[in-house]
Motif scaffolding. Structure first.
Motif, PDB file in Angstrom:
ATOM      1  N   GLU A  48       0.869  -1.166   0.000  1.00 11.41           N
ATOM      2  CA  GLU A  48       0.000   0.000   0.000  1.00 11.41           C
ATOM      3  C   GLU A  48       0.909   1.219   0.000  1.00 11.41           C
ATOM      4  O   GLU A  48       1.788   1.336   0.856  1.00 11.41           O
ATOM      5  CB  GLU A  48      -0.866  -0.028   1.271  1.00 11.41           C
ATOM      6  CG  GLU A  48      -1.854   1.093   1.344  1.00 11.41           C
ATOM      7  CD  GLU A  48      -2.594   1.108   2.683  1.00 11.41           C
ATOM      8  OE1 GLU A  48      -2.556   0.109   3.412  1.00 11.41           O
ATOM      9  OE2 GLU A  48      -3.192   2.145   2.982  1.00 11.41           O
ATOM     10  N   TYR A 125      -1.622   2.199   8.481  1.00 16.86           N
ATOM     11  CA  TYR A 125      -0.769   1.167   7.878  1.00 16.86           C
ATOM     12  C   TYR A 125      -0.610  -0.074   8.771  1.00 16.86           C
ATOM     13  O   TYR A 125      -0.791  -1.210   8.322  1.00 16.86           O
ATOM     14  CB  TYR A 125       0.619   1.736   7.579  1.00 16.86           C
ATOM     15  CG  TYR A 125       0.682   2.720   6.438  1.00 16.86           C
ATOM     16  CD1 TYR A 125      -0.093   2.564   5.292  1.00 16.86           C
ATOM     17  CD2 TYR A 125       1.550   3.814   6.490  1.00 16.86           C
ATOM     18  CE1 TYR A 125      -0.011   3.461   4.247  1.00 16.86           C
ATOM     19  CE2 TYR A 125       1.642   4.725   5.440  1.00 16.86           C
ATOM     20  CZ  TYR A 125       0.859   4.545   4.320  1.00 16.86           C
ATOM     21  OH  TYR A 125       0.949   5.429   3.277  1.00 16.86           O
ATOM     22  N   ASP A 127      -2.327  -1.098  11.314  1.00 17.20           N
ATOM     23  CA  ASP A 127      -3.594  -1.798  11.557  1.00 17.20           C
ATOM     24  C   ASP A 127      -4.003  -2.638  10.344  1.00 17.20           C
ATOM     25  O   ASP A 127      -4.471  -3.770  10.490  1.00 17.20           O
ATOM     26  CB  ASP A 127      -4.680  -0.768  11.892  1.00 17.20           C
ATOM     27  CG  ASP A 127      -5.914  -1.443  12.438  1.00 17.20           C
ATOM     28  OD1 ASP A 127      -5.775  -2.358  13.269  1.00 17.20           O
ATOM     29  OD2 ASP A 127      -7.028  -1.081  12.014  1.00 17.20           O
ATOM     30  N   ARG A 128      -3.816  -2.101   9.167  1.00  9.86           N
ATOM     31  CA  ARG A 128      -4.206  -2.859   7.967  1.00  9.86           C
ATOM     32  C   ARG A 128      -3.296  -4.078   7.774  1.00  9.86           C
ATOM     33  O   ARG A 128      -3.746  -5.143   7.352  1.00  9.86           O
ATOM     34  CB  ARG A 128      -4.221  -1.948   6.736  1.00  9.86           C
ATOM     35  CG  ARG A 128      -5.413  -0.978   6.760  1.00  9.86           C
ATOM     36  CD  ARG A 128      -5.594  -0.256   5.450  1.00  9.86           C
ATOM     37  NE  ARG A 128      -4.621   0.800   5.241  1.00  9.86           N
ATOM     38  CZ  ARG A 128      -4.733   2.033   5.739  1.00  9.86           C
ATOM     39  NH1 ARG A 128      -5.770   2.357   6.482  1.00  9.86           N
ATOM     40  NH2 ARG A 128      -3.819   2.946   5.505  1.00  9.86           N
ATOM     41  N   ASP A 131      -4.480  -6.692  10.129  1.00  6.73           N
ATOM     42  CA  ASP A 131      -5.708  -7.330   9.621  1.00  6.73           C
ATOM     43  C   ASP A 131      -5.404  -8.339   8.518  1.00  6.73           C
ATOM     44  O   ASP A 131      -6.026  -9.400   8.447  1.00  6.73           O
ATOM     45  CB  ASP A 131      -6.675  -6.263   9.105  1.00  6.73           C
ATOM     46  CG  ASP A 131      -7.395  -5.566  10.256  1.00  6.73           C
ATOM     47  OD1 ASP A 131      -7.378  -6.102  11.379  1.00  6.73           O
ATOM     48  OD2 ASP A 131      -7.956  -4.481  10.039  1.00  6.73           O
TER      49      ASP A 131
ATOM     50  N   ILE B 311     -10.465   5.546   2.635  1.00  6.64           N
ATOM     51  CA  ILE B 311     -10.231   4.321   3.422  1.00  6.64           C
ATOM     52  C   ILE B 311     -11.353   4.128   4.435  1.00  6.64           C
ATOM     53  O   ILE B 311     -11.884   3.026   4.605  1.00  6.64           O
ATOM     54  CB  ILE B 311      -8.854   4.404   4.131  1.00  6.64           C
ATOM     55  CG1 ILE B 311      -7.732   4.283   3.098  1.00  6.64           C
ATOM     56  CG2 ILE B 311      -8.718   3.318   5.196  1.00  6.64           C
ATOM     57  CD1 ILE B 311      -6.359   4.646   3.614  1.00  6.64           C
ATOM     58  N   ASN B 315     -14.025   1.045   4.575  1.00  3.65           N
ATOM     59  CA  ASN B 315     -14.216   0.224   5.776  1.00  3.65           C
ATOM     60  C   ASN B 315     -15.681   0.160   6.175  1.00  3.65           C
ATOM     61  O   ASN B 315     -16.185  -0.891   6.574  1.00  3.65           O
ATOM     62  CB  ASN B 315     -13.390   0.793   6.934  1.00  3.65           C
ATOM     63  CG  ASN B 315     -11.913   0.610   6.695  1.00  3.65           C
ATOM     64  OD1 ASN B 315     -11.518  -0.294   5.972  1.00  3.65           O
ATOM     65  ND2 ASN B 315     -11.100   1.481   7.266  1.00  3.65           N
ATOM     66  N   ALA B 359      -7.556  -3.294  -0.268  1.00  6.21           N
ATOM     67  CA  ALA B 359      -7.785  -3.167   1.161  1.00  6.21           C
ATOM     68  C   ALA B 359      -8.388  -4.452   1.694  1.00  6.21           C
ATOM     69  O   ALA B 359      -9.089  -5.169   0.983  1.00  6.21           O
ATOM     70  CB  ALA B 359      -8.730  -2.018   1.425  1.00  6.21           C
ATOM     71  N   ARG B 362     -11.420  -5.003   7.928  1.00  3.18           N
ATOM     72  CA  ARG B 362     -10.733  -4.270   8.972  1.00  3.18           C
ATOM     73  C   ARG B 362     -11.708  -3.910  10.076  1.00  3.18           C
ATOM     74  O   ARG B 362     -12.847  -3.556   9.820  1.00  3.18           O
ATOM     75  CB  ARG B 362     -10.183  -2.998   8.330  1.00  3.18           C
ATOM     76  CG  ARG B 362      -9.624  -1.999   9.257  1.00  3.18           C
ATOM     77  CD  ARG B 362      -9.226  -0.798   8.416  1.00  3.18           C
ATOM     78  NE  ARG B 362      -8.640   0.211   9.241  1.00  3.18           N
ATOM     79  CZ  ARG B 362      -9.349   1.064   9.964  1.00  3.18           C
ATOM     80  NH1 ARG B 362     -10.653   0.994   9.971  1.00  3.18           N
ATOM     81  NH2 ARG B 362      -8.733   1.981  10.684  1.00  3.18           N
TER      82      ARG B 362
END
Lengths: 355, 386
Positions: A48, A125, A127-128, A131, B311, B315, B359, B362
């Motif tokens: 990312e 960043y 946290d992602r 995950d 983002i 989410n 992504a 999350r």
């Protein structure tokens, strides 16, 4: 007056020997292949912006810890310090003792990244990446291992997201940034950080290099290269020396806004200790941190003095706190043979017991 | 490495020259006359280095250069001590003579800004590494500042002369006039800021000069006291002792309030100067109808905020989708409390790595429970409507 017991002809002999070593060393340098950065095989899992999340190839034949470990390195310098050479790799040591190791490589921020904040780094960043790991492994929580500034980020992240962190390991992490022996902190107290960021945008890596080298200028900019002559005259040492040299001068620029907040909140106002730290909209109070914590510091650390790390248990509420002291320096804790034999196995043992 | 390479031949020649010159020097105090053996060494080495430069990688070149630079300084030290010894001094006296020479050189530079450290002798470069490398770095960051000092009459040597600055200060603070009043005032302010930075830089350098002098005295004092095992027995041990003592003096200085103030002031002045010239450059670019830093900054800031919003929205969509799926197996009202999402394992974790730049699911950090409950209510309402 005492006397120095050497003669003029001895001095000449010494110089001739030095010259021979130097010429052999330079020849070895010329013959050296390209210097690689990082040695352990790894796979890109997620990326990312400038960030890449890598997973290192797990070792076969060892019992695997089901909880993967995320290494959060500092924004300063490059993370291949933890994997600098085959027989001096913290990452390889962790793999060999059953850890499933992931690492965030922050890349090289440029001017397009200057508005990245600590909130973007920590609650965004990191946290992602966490995950991604949770999903890949089908687990609720991961282990986090934070290094230096990355340790500060990890502390903040773990305090805010305890539901996603199983265990926290902090290595050479500055918590109290105003201990009397902290030269870096001493230097920045009268600096106008706003003026620096407003003028420079991002903080250039060269400026950080200058700062770090000037903590011990005679050793790091002079004596090291005189000693280098002895080291590189032996062909076998050239590559290792050059790897370290490459790492020292491989300094990414620092995203301006994140740098502004980091220096002001941590180094100037010492908010992890004094309180009042906010990352984005979230208050960070270390008193809320209840996870198992392994805190590792280096006794001869000239960048992060031991006292800067040792305050941690007084600030957190964890009932499972372990401290490990390493008799070496800030870099030695990753690259020395002693560290490979003691620190890495200790981390794995601690993690395995709690996973 | 092949012997037929031209640079290998040059290297061989340089080695022969070097060994011959030093052997002569050892045999006779008059050998070599005034010629510097360390210069001879570094010149021949430099020729050789240039010859083989094209064959090396940049990383290696840099390391090689540092190695050679330090080698030259080491040889310079050896030469000074050796000269003293061939003139009949014992090693301690020879080291002291060398130190006294350095002190004398330093005294003549005390009070003069922008000192040229090469005049101190190559070995003393070490003591000015912080100031020298700072200068190089500052020059790289502020090219406009360097250009300003090349203007006629801009002799930096006036900036330590206290009162001499005053007349210039008066000129620079005089009000601008006419149509170009504003740019004129900005230029005046730029020069004023330049003077302030150079003054701060001068004060920083002067403090280094003083501490270097104290360091030499410390070294001499240590040599007088030293005995037994601690006595240096080789040139290298003398060098290491010098480094150790210099580092001690430097560390004491670097941890002082004085250093903090001098360094802070120098950095701050440079940044204010740089920012001012950036603004002037921006004005110029705007006049040329070209994008400038201010405009690019605004775009970057907006873009970064947009990305954060994006983002956040992604989410939320992901959460809503997950909630929409839940009632298919269980009524929404009986769903697991949304404030504590089910473990990732129960949410069908992806078996393969998410695709690049995509992504992933999350849990938003510290999401307020009421916000999530409201969202759930909205979803239920939407479903009821459907």
């Amino acid at each position: 007056m005492s006397n120095i017991p050497f003669r003029s002809d001895q001095l000449v002999d010494e110089l001739v020997q030095f010259n021979q070593n130097l010429s052999q060393g330079v020849k070895n340098l010329l013959d050296a292949d390209e210097i690689s950065a990082g040695v352990t095989p790894r796979q890109e899992i997620y990326s990312e912006d400038k960030l890449t999340l890598y997973r290192y190839q797990p070792s076969t034949g060892v019992v695997q810890n089901k909880i993967p470990t995320l290494i959060v390195y500092a924004l300063v310098n490059r993370p291949y310090m933890a994997d600098i050479q085959e027989n001096r790799s913290t990452i390889k040591g962790l793999l060999d003792t059953g850890q499933d190791v992931y690492l965030i490589d922050w890349g090289y921020p440029d001017m397009a990244d200057k508005y990245l904040t600590l909130d973007d780094y920590i609650n965004g960043y990191i946290d992602r990446c966490v995950d991604v790991m949770r999903e890949r492994h089908g687990v609720d929580k991961v282990n986090i291992l934070g290094i230096c500034q990355g340790g500060v980020f990890s502390l903040c992240y773990s305090t805010l997201h305890q539901d996603k962190v199983q265990n926290l390991v902090t290595m050479v992490t500055p918590v109290d940034c105003k201990t009397p022996d902290n030269m870096l902190s001493h230097w920045v107290q009268q600096m106008d950080i706003d003026a620096i960021v407003d003028a420079m945008g991002n903080l250039p890596g060269e400026m950080l290099n200058w700062t770090f080298l000037n903590l011990k200028p005679f050793q790091l900019m002079g004596q090291k290269y005189v000693s280098m002559v002895d080291i590189i005259s032996d062909e076998k040492n050239v590559k290792n020396f050059m790897r370290m040299e490459k790492w020292i001068f491989d300094s990414p620029d620092q995203a301006g806004e994140a740098f502004r907040q980091f220096i002001k909140d941590f180094f100037q106002q010492n908010k992890l200790v004094e309180g009042g730290l906010k990352i984005g909209k979230h208050d960070v109070d270390l008193k809320n941190l209840k996870l198992p914590v392994l805190n590792i510091y280096a006794e001869q650390d000239h960048l992060v003095p031991p006292a800067a790390s040792k305050i941690l248990p007084k600030l957190i509420s964890s009932k499972d706190y372990t401290e490990l002291s390493f008799p070496g320096g800030h870099i030695g804790i990753y690259v020395s043979g002693k560290a490979q034999a003691t620190v890495t196995p200790a981390i794995s043992e601690w993690l395995n017991k709690r996973s | 490495m092949s012997e037929s390479n031209p640079w290998a031949d040059q290297w061989l020649k340089a080695q022969q020259q070097f060994v011959g010159a030093w052997s002569d020097m050892a045999k006779s105090s008059n050998a070599g006359g005034n010629a510097s053996q360390s210069d001879l060494w570094s010149q021949s080495f430099e020729l050789w280095r240039q010859a083989c430069q094209a064959q090396t990688q940049p990383d290696i070149q840099q390391a090689m250069q540092k190695c050679i630079d330090m080698g030259k300084e080491y040889f310079s030290m050896a030469e000074q001590i050796s000269k003293g010894m061939t003139n009949g001094a014992n090693p301690v006296e020879a080291v002291n003579q060398w130190m006294e020479q350095i002190k004398q050189s330093m005294q003549q530079f005390s009070g003069v800004p922008g000192f040229d450290s090469t005049a101190f002798g190559d070995f003393m470069k070490q003591w000015f590494n912080p100031t020298q490398s700072w200068q190089q770095m500052a020059d790289a960051f502020t090219p406009m500042n360097q250009a300003a000092w090349q203007l006629p009459g801009m002799n930096t040597s006036v900036f330590n002369m206290g009162e001499a600055i005053d007349p210039m200060g008066k000129i620079l603070s005089s009000p601008g006039v006419g149509y170009f009043r504003e740019p004129q005032e900005k230029q005046q302010k730029g020069i004023q800021l330049g003077i302030e930075y150079h003054q701060a830089n001068f004060e920083f350098n002067q403090a280094f000069l003083r501490v270097a002098s104290e360091s030499i005295q410390g070294f001499q004092a240590r040599l007088l006291k030293i005995d037994g095992e601690a006595t240096p027995k080789t040139l290298r041990q003398i060098y290491d002792l010098w480094v150790e003592i210099s580092e001690e003096h430097y560390a004491e200085f670097a941890m002082s309030e004085e250093y903090q103030a001098l360094y802070g002031n120098m950095v701050n002045r440079l940044m204010i100067l740089k920012k001012h010239y950036s603004e002037i450059t921006d004005d110029f670019l705007r006049a040329m109808n070209l994008p400038n830093t201010r405009e690019v900054d605004t775009m970057q800031m907006r873009l970064q905020q947009l990305r954060r919003d994006n983002i956040e929205l992604r989410n939320e969509i992901k959460d809503i989708r997950a909630m929409l799926k839940q009632p298919q197996s269980a009524p929404a009202a009986k769903a697991t409390p949304v404030t504590k999402p089910a473990p990732a394992s129960k949410r069908a974790p992806a078996k393969t790595a998410p695709s690049r730049k995509k992504a992933v699911a999350r849990k938003a950090p510290a999401k307020k429970p009421d916000a999530v409950v409201k969202k759930q209510a909205a979803v239920n309402k939407a479903k009821a409507g459907a």
